[in-house]
Enzyme design. Sequence first.
Site, PDB file in Angstrom:
ATOM      1  CB  ILE A 128      16.164   0.366 -39.368  1.00 19.42           C
ATOM      2  CG1 ILE A 128      16.580  -1.743 -39.002  1.00 19.42           C
ATOM      3  CG2 ILE A 128      16.993   1.519 -39.360  1.00 19.42           C
ATOM      4  CD1 ILE A 128      17.815  -1.300 -39.567  1.00 19.42           C
ATOM      5  CE1 TYR A 169       8.225   8.826 -38.461  1.00 17.95           C
ATOM      6  CE2 TYR A 169       6.100   7.870 -39.260  1.00 17.95           C
ATOM      7  CZ  TYR A 169       6.784   8.091 -37.882  1.00 17.95           C
ATOM      8  OH  TYR A 169       6.497   7.981 -37.227  1.00 17.95           O
ATOM      9  CD  GLU A 229       8.604  -6.017 -45.165  1.00 20.68           C
ATOM     10  OE1 GLU A 229       9.046  -5.944 -44.284  1.00 20.68           O
ATOM     11  OE2 GLU A 229       7.673  -6.024 -45.577  1.00 20.68           O
ATOM     12  CB  CYS A 237       4.933  -1.586 -48.836  1.00 22.27           C
ATOM     13  SG  CYS A 237       7.212  -1.477 -48.750  1.00 22.27           S
ATOM     14  CB  CYS A 268       8.851  -5.055 -49.793  1.00 24.39           C
ATOM     15  SG  CYS A 268      10.136  -3.450 -48.103  1.00 24.39           S
TER      16      CYS A 268
HETATM   17 ZN   LIG Z   1       8.325  -2.624 -47.474  1.00 23.66          ZN
END
Ligand SMILES: [Zn+2]
Length: 129
Positions: free
Chosen positions: A43, A48, A55, A89, A92
Site C-alpha cells: 500500500i 513514500y 509482507e 526488505c 520486513c
Molecule cells: Zn518490506
Amino acid sequence: MNTDELAAAARKAAESSYSPYSHFRVGAVVVSANGEIFTGANIENAAYPVSSCAEATAINTAVSQGIRKIASVAVACIDADDVEGAYPCGHCRQTMSEFGVEKVIVTAGDGSVVREHTLDELLPHRFSL
Ligand SMILES: [Zn+2]
C-alpha cells in the site's frame, strides 16, 4: 496449502496492491503456526516512507487478530520482470523474526520460479531480545 499453492495465493494477493507510484504490485500470504491464512498487498503513499510492504500488511493483519507465531510467509511481485522476484526488505525480515517465521517463499514475477528460504538464510545474526 503447499509451497506452490502459497506462491499462487501471494500472486493473487498482489492484484489488490495499491501501487500508483511504483507500479510494483506485491502480494504476501502469512501462514500462522496454527494454520490460519492471512493475506496482504503493498500500500503506497505519495509520501513514500508511509507506504507499507505486502509482507508487513499481511503480518500486521495476522498480529492484529491475535496471532503471535507465524510459520511461513510467501511473497510475490507480479510486476517483477526477472526470475529473482521481490525479496523482503530488511524491515520486513526483522518483522518476520519478531513473530518466529521459519520459512520464506519468494516467487518470480511470472510465477515460473518458486524459492524457499529459511529466515536464518535471509537475516543471519539478527537482532532479538
Ligand atoms: Zn518490506
